[in-house]
Design an enzyme around this catalytic site. Structure first.
Site, PDB file in Angstrom:
ATOM      1  N   GLY A 238       1.278  -1.304  -0.292  1.00 59.48           N
ATOM      2  CA  GLY A 238      -0.324   0.161   0.124  1.00 59.48           C
ATOM      3  C   GLY A 238       0.932   0.932  -0.201  1.00 59.48           C
ATOM      4  O   GLY A 238      -0.124   2.511  -0.062  1.00 59.48           O
ATOM      5  N   GLU A 272       3.658  -6.668   2.137  1.00 57.90           N
ATOM      6  CA  GLU A 272       3.817  -7.146   0.358  1.00 57.90           C
ATOM      7  C   GLU A 272       3.871  -5.484  -0.432  1.00 57.90           C
ATOM      8  O   GLU A 272       2.429  -4.967  -1.276  1.00 57.90           O
ATOM      9  CB  GLU A 272       2.444  -7.282   0.648  1.00 57.90           C
ATOM     10  CG  GLU A 272       2.057  -9.396   1.340  1.00 57.90           C
ATOM     11  CD  GLU A 272       0.624  -9.042   1.456  1.00 57.90           C
ATOM     12  OE1 GLU A 272      -0.400  -8.305   1.375  1.00 57.90           O
ATOM     13  OE2 GLU A 272      -0.067 -10.084   1.827  1.00 57.90           O
ATOM     14  N   PRO A 273       5.000  -5.232  -0.516  1.00 61.10           N
ATOM     15  CA  PRO A 273       4.897  -3.777  -1.134  1.00 61.10           C
ATOM     16  C   PRO A 273       5.427  -4.541  -2.912  1.00 61.10           C
ATOM     17  O   PRO A 273       5.156  -5.376  -3.074  1.00 61.10           O
ATOM     18  CB  PRO A 273       6.278  -3.400  -1.164  1.00 61.10           C
ATOM     19  CG  PRO A 273       7.259  -4.873  -0.524  1.00 61.10           C
ATOM     20  CD  PRO A 273       6.269  -5.652  -0.227  1.00 61.10           C
ATOM     21  N   ARG A 275       3.488  -2.059  -5.610  1.00 59.13           N
ATOM     22  CA  ARG A 275       3.847  -0.036  -6.270  1.00 59.13           C
ATOM     23  C   ARG A 275       5.477   0.380  -6.017  1.00 59.13           C
ATOM     24  O   ARG A 275       6.155   0.070  -6.580  1.00 59.13           O
ATOM     25  CB  ARG A 275       3.204   0.730  -6.201  1.00 59.13           C
ATOM     26  CG  ARG A 275       2.186   1.680  -6.672  1.00 59.13           C
ATOM     27  CD  ARG A 275       2.090   2.960  -6.095  1.00 59.13           C
ATOM     28  NE  ARG A 275       0.512   2.517  -6.111  1.00 59.13           N
ATOM     29  CZ  ARG A 275      -0.679   2.225  -6.636  1.00 59.13           C
ATOM     30  NH1 ARG A 275      -0.335   3.194  -8.289  1.00 59.13           N
ATOM     31  NH2 ARG A 275      -1.464   1.784  -6.460  1.00 59.13           N
ATOM     32  N   ARG A 312      -4.389   3.093 -15.821  1.00 60.09           N
ATOM     33  CA  ARG A 312      -4.631   3.807 -14.969  1.00 60.09           C
ATOM     34  C   ARG A 312      -5.043   5.256 -15.001  1.00 60.09           C
ATOM     35  O   ARG A 312      -6.328   5.730 -14.065  1.00 60.09           O
ATOM     36  CB  ARG A 312      -3.673   4.634 -14.383  1.00 60.09           C
ATOM     37  CG  ARG A 312      -3.129   2.719 -13.531  1.00 60.09           C
ATOM     38  CD  ARG A 312      -1.326   2.856 -12.889  1.00 60.09           C
ATOM     39  NE  ARG A 312      -1.903   2.892 -11.560  1.00 60.09           N
ATOM     40  CZ  ARG A 312      -1.788   4.172 -11.242  1.00 60.09           C
ATOM     41  NH1 ARG A 312      -1.390   5.331 -11.318  1.00 60.09           N
ATOM     42  NH2 ARG A 312      -2.577   4.763  -9.459  1.00 60.09           N
ATOM     43  N   TYR A 316      -8.448   5.146 -12.937  1.00 60.92           N
ATOM     44  CA  TYR A 316      -8.554   5.988 -11.279  1.00 60.92           C
ATOM     45  C   TYR A 316      -8.109   7.754 -11.975  1.00 60.92           C
ATOM     46  O   TYR A 316      -8.064   7.779 -10.901  1.00 60.92           O
ATOM     47  CB  TYR A 316      -7.017   5.300 -10.662  1.00 60.92           C
ATOM     48  CG  TYR A 316      -7.316   4.412 -11.018  1.00 60.92           C
ATOM     49  CD1 TYR A 316      -7.820   3.186 -10.075  1.00 60.92           C
ATOM     50  CD2 TYR A 316      -5.962   3.422 -11.752  1.00 60.92           C
ATOM     51  CE1 TYR A 316      -7.966   1.878 -10.199  1.00 60.92           C
ATOM     52  CE2 TYR A 316      -5.741   2.588 -11.432  1.00 60.92           C
ATOM     53  CZ  TYR A 316      -7.123   0.796 -10.705  1.00 60.92           C
ATOM     54  OH  TYR A 316      -6.648  -0.029 -10.489  1.00 60.92           O
ATOM     55  N   CYS A 342     -11.137   3.983 -29.620  1.00 61.98           N
ATOM     56  CA  CYS A 342     -12.710   4.301 -30.257  1.00 61.98           C
ATOM     57  C   CYS A 342     -13.048   4.982 -28.542  1.00 61.98           C
ATOM     58  O   CYS A 342     -14.478   4.537 -28.159  1.00 61.98           O
ATOM     59  CB  CYS A 342     -13.192   4.301 -30.583  1.00 61.98           C
ATOM     60  SG  CYS A 342     -13.233   2.072 -30.331  1.00 61.98           S
ATOM     61  N   GLU A 343     -12.932   5.280 -27.409  1.00 67.02           N
ATOM     62  CA  GLU A 343     -13.405   5.674 -25.932  1.00 67.02           C
ATOM     63  C   GLU A 343     -12.874   7.465 -25.940  1.00 67.02           C
ATOM     64  O   GLU A 343     -11.996   7.612 -25.488  1.00 67.02           O
ATOM     65  CB  GLU A 343     -12.712   4.522 -25.076  1.00 67.02           C
ATOM     66  CG  GLU A 343     -13.166   3.289 -25.318  1.00 67.02           C
ATOM     67  CD  GLU A 343     -14.444   2.373 -24.563  1.00 67.02           C
ATOM     68  OE1 GLU A 343     -15.099   3.206 -23.871  1.00 67.02           O
ATOM     69  OE2 GLU A 343     -14.602   1.676 -25.606  1.00 67.02           O
ATOM     70  N   TYR A 371       1.621  -1.031 -12.230  1.00 61.47           N
ATOM     71  CA  TYR A 371       0.325  -1.694 -12.352  1.00 61.47           C
ATOM     72  C   TYR A 371       0.322  -0.872 -13.762  1.00 61.47           C
ATOM     73  O   TYR A 371      -1.337  -0.445 -14.183  1.00 61.47           O
ATOM     74  CB  TYR A 371      -0.360  -0.881 -11.696  1.00 61.47           C
ATOM     75  CG  TYR A 371      -0.581  -1.796 -10.432  1.00 61.47           C
ATOM     76  CD1 TYR A 371      -1.022  -2.767  -9.573  1.00 61.47           C
ATOM     77  CD2 TYR A 371       0.057  -1.442  -9.501  1.00 61.47           C
ATOM     78  CE1 TYR A 371      -1.232  -3.593  -8.686  1.00 61.47           C
ATOM     79  CE2 TYR A 371      -0.447  -1.105  -8.219  1.00 61.47           C
ATOM     80  CZ  TYR A 371      -0.656  -2.616  -7.443  1.00 61.47           C
ATOM     81  OH  TYR A 371      -0.546  -2.899  -6.273  1.00 61.47           O
TER      82      TYR A 371
HETATM   83  N1  LLP Z   1      -1.790  -7.229  -0.858  1.00 63.67           N
HETATM   84  C1  LLP Z   1      -2.429  -6.742  -0.791  1.00 63.67           C
HETATM   85  C2  LLP Z   1      -3.574  -8.296  -0.756  1.00 63.67           C
HETATM   86  C3  LLP Z   1      -3.054  -6.339  -2.309  1.00 63.67           C
HETATM   87  O1  LLP Z   1      -4.677  -5.749  -2.499  1.00 63.67           O
HETATM   88  C4  LLP Z   1      -2.448  -5.054  -2.817  1.00 63.67           C
HETATM   89  C5  LLP Z   1      -2.839  -4.878  -4.149  1.00 63.67           C
HETATM   90  C6  LLP Z   1      -0.456  -5.603  -2.452  1.00 63.67           C
HETATM   91  C7  LLP Z   1      -0.243  -6.300  -1.053  1.00 63.67           C
HETATM   92  C8  LLP Z   1       0.532  -3.914  -2.878  1.00 63.67           C
HETATM   93  O2  LLP Z   1       0.019  -3.169  -3.168  1.00 63.67           O
HETATM   94  P1  LLP Z   1       1.053  -2.291  -3.369  1.00 63.67           P
HETATM   95  O3  LLP Z   1       2.043  -2.086  -2.120  1.00 63.67           O
HETATM   96  O4  LLP Z   1       1.181  -1.622  -4.649  1.00 63.67           O
HETATM   97  O5  LLP Z   1       0.722  -1.125  -2.670  1.00 63.67           O
HETATM   98  N2  LLP Z   1      -4.044  -1.235  -9.617  1.00 63.67           N
HETATM   99  C9  LLP Z   1      -4.537   0.130  -8.889  1.00 63.67           C
HETATM  100  C10 LLP Z   1      -3.347  -1.126  -7.881  1.00 63.67           C
HETATM  101  C11 LLP Z   1      -4.005  -2.623  -6.751  1.00 63.67           C
HETATM  102  C12 LLP Z   1      -3.565  -2.560  -5.750  1.00 63.67           C
HETATM  103  C13 LLP Z   1      -4.303  -4.155  -5.964  1.00 63.67           C
HETATM  104  N3  LLP Z   1      -4.064  -4.394  -4.542  1.00 63.67           N
HETATM  105  C14 LLP Z   1      -3.143   1.504  -9.525  1.00 63.67           C
HETATM  106  O6  LLP Z   1      -3.043   0.823 -10.730  1.00 63.67           O
HETATM  107  O7  LLP Z   1      -3.134   1.684  -8.960  1.00 63.67           O
END
Ligand code: LLP
Length: 421
Positions: A238, A272-273, A275, A312, A316, A342-343, A371
């Site tokens: 996150g 669980e990183p 991004r 993205r 979003y 075409c959107e 992502y």
């Molecule tokens: N752990 C779990 C259970 C998750 O659902 C996620 C992301 C992560 C770890 C990794 O999160 P991060 O560190 O990458 O924030 N498609 C969206 C992001 C969706 C994230 C889904 N879950 C975007 O492009 O911003």
């Protein structure tokens, strides 16, 4: 990676990206291995010897070469589908290094996850707890499980990527967790090993992340007093990155806050990183295919990349820095930078000040390592674009040789290969 100075290194980088665009074609993704290594080292180092495991969230970018790179750094894995579990295996992760999360696991998926002996299956509901128990008993094993709790904490992120509120579908309400842990401990097929929390993605303030960590630490303390001993606390992913230059949480500060919250418990901290490890390491290269001006109104720059290659902005309204690879002289004017799909939602930026460009110029979209390619699709029968990995000494003058294609462009035949007339 976009050139920001006129230094030699940046000129070399411009030349290298231009070579890649010429050779791999556009649109394409380009990743910088060094940036991924640096981001990993920052997180890992900040634990300062405290017992921890970094489970790279494959969902952010599961291209084999990227996953392999992260695995070689000593990472563990967070998989969110059977496909990601298999990618993790192919890239060398052991079962006891993989956590498996997923808000809806089918019977087949549960059966397989149990049989693999993963570090933890993150349990999302009382019903799923039951189903995992039954499958484990049928297989004559005890499945290692962690309960995903929903702490009802607002991550203050985009609503589409927030997961920690009661109104979100994820996990079980934290108040129900003690009873469910007792239940898990009593089941023949289950071995509760951890508590899991993940309140959302692209979180840019420390407070919600710290609160979520404190909530699971308090839960673990209560459980211990009842005789339920956990091994790890999985604080999820996150952590946000700065897409537009505004301040975000410093990754080291984030890790130190998690360790400070957990230290008293002595439990291993898992994170669980996704991004933060790979996001800033990637750019997308595309070419301008048209420039058009509606009289007295909008100016459009049309790229050969669009929402098929990068979802993205359309999904979003996400902001990404966009720059021409080589800047031409002239004033910036407001433009819409759009794709060829075409959107009307197929726009990377609206009313963005942009320098002059001509048809054929290369445009760099930044911070797309997470992502980006993974969320690409083939709408309009557009084959998936190639991905390139730059590796080697970033200061060296032999930069040009140090990149390779890690996914080639899909052909139309490959795209159609699953179909019959
Ligand atoms: N752990 C779990 C259970 C998750 O659902 C996620 C992301 C992560 C770890 C990794 O999160 P991060 O560190 O990458 O924030 N498609 C969206 C992001 C969706 C994230 C889904 N879950 C975007 O492009 O911003």
């Amino acid at each position: 990676m976009a050139p920001t100075t006129s230094s030699t290194a940046s000129e070399l980088r411009t030349q290298q990206l231009s070579d890649i665009a010429a050779s791999a074609g556009t649109p394409c993704y380009v990743y910088d291995a060094g940036a991924i290594r640096d981001a990993y080292a920052t997180l890992d180092g900040a634990f300062d010897g405290y017992p921890h495991a970094i489970h790279y969230a494959l969902k952010a970018n599961s291209s084999l070469a990227i996953v392999k790179l992260v695995q070689r750094l000593g990472s563990h894995a967070d998989a969110n589908s059977p496909g990601e579990v298999d990618v993790a295996f192919r890239c060398g992760f052991r079962p006891d290094q993989i956590v498996f999360t997923g808000v809806g696991k089918s019977a087949v998926e549960i059966d397989r996850a149990v049989s693999l002996g993963l570090l933890a299956i993150n349990v999302e509901s009382p019903g799923e707890l039951d189903r995992i128990d039954q499958r484990a008993i049928a297989q004559g094993v005890r499945a290692r499980v962690a309960l995903r709790v929903n702490p009802d904490i607002d991550a203050n992120s985009h609503p589409h990527i927030s997961t920690g509120l009661k109104s979100n579908k994820f996990g079980v309400p934290i108040d129900e967790a003690p009873a469910l842990f007792r239940e898990m401990s009593s089941r023949r097929g289950l071995q509760p090993v951890g508590a899991h929390v993940h309140i959302g993605s692209q979180i840019t303030t420390l407070d919600p992340l710290r609160k979520a960590a404190e909530a699971v630490v308090a839960l673990a303390r209560d459980l211990k007093s009842e005789g339920v001993e956990l091994q790890h606390l999985d604080m999820g992913g996150g952590l946000g990155i700065s897409y537009d230059g505004s301040p975000v949480v410093n990754p080291s500060e984030y890790v130190r806050a998690l360790v400070a919250a957990t230290r008293g418990s002595g439990l291993t901290v898992a994170i669980e990183p996704g991004r933060v490890l790979v996001g800033p390491a990637g750019v997308q290269l595309s070419r301008v295919v048209d420039v058009k001006q509606f009289p007295g109104a909008k100016r459009f720059i049309v790229l050969d990349a669009g929402m098929t290659e990068l979802m993205r902005p359309a999904l979003y309204n996400a902001f990404h820095r966009i720059t021409p690879l080589v800047r031409r002289d002239g004033h910036e004017v407001p433009v819409d930078i759009v794709g060829p799909i075409c959107e009307s939602t197929d726009a990377y930026a609206r009313d963005r000040n942009f320098p002059p460009v001509d048809v054929g110029d290369i445009v760099v979209v930044s911070d797309v390592g997470a992502y980006g390619a993974v969320m690409g699709h083939t709408y309009l029968r557009r084959p998936l674009p190639p991905e390139v990995l730059i590796d080697g000494d970033r200061a060296s003058t032999s930069l040009r040789a140090s990149w390779r294609i890690i996914r080639r462009r899909q052909t139309l035949d490959e795209l159609l290969a699953l179909e019959t007339e």
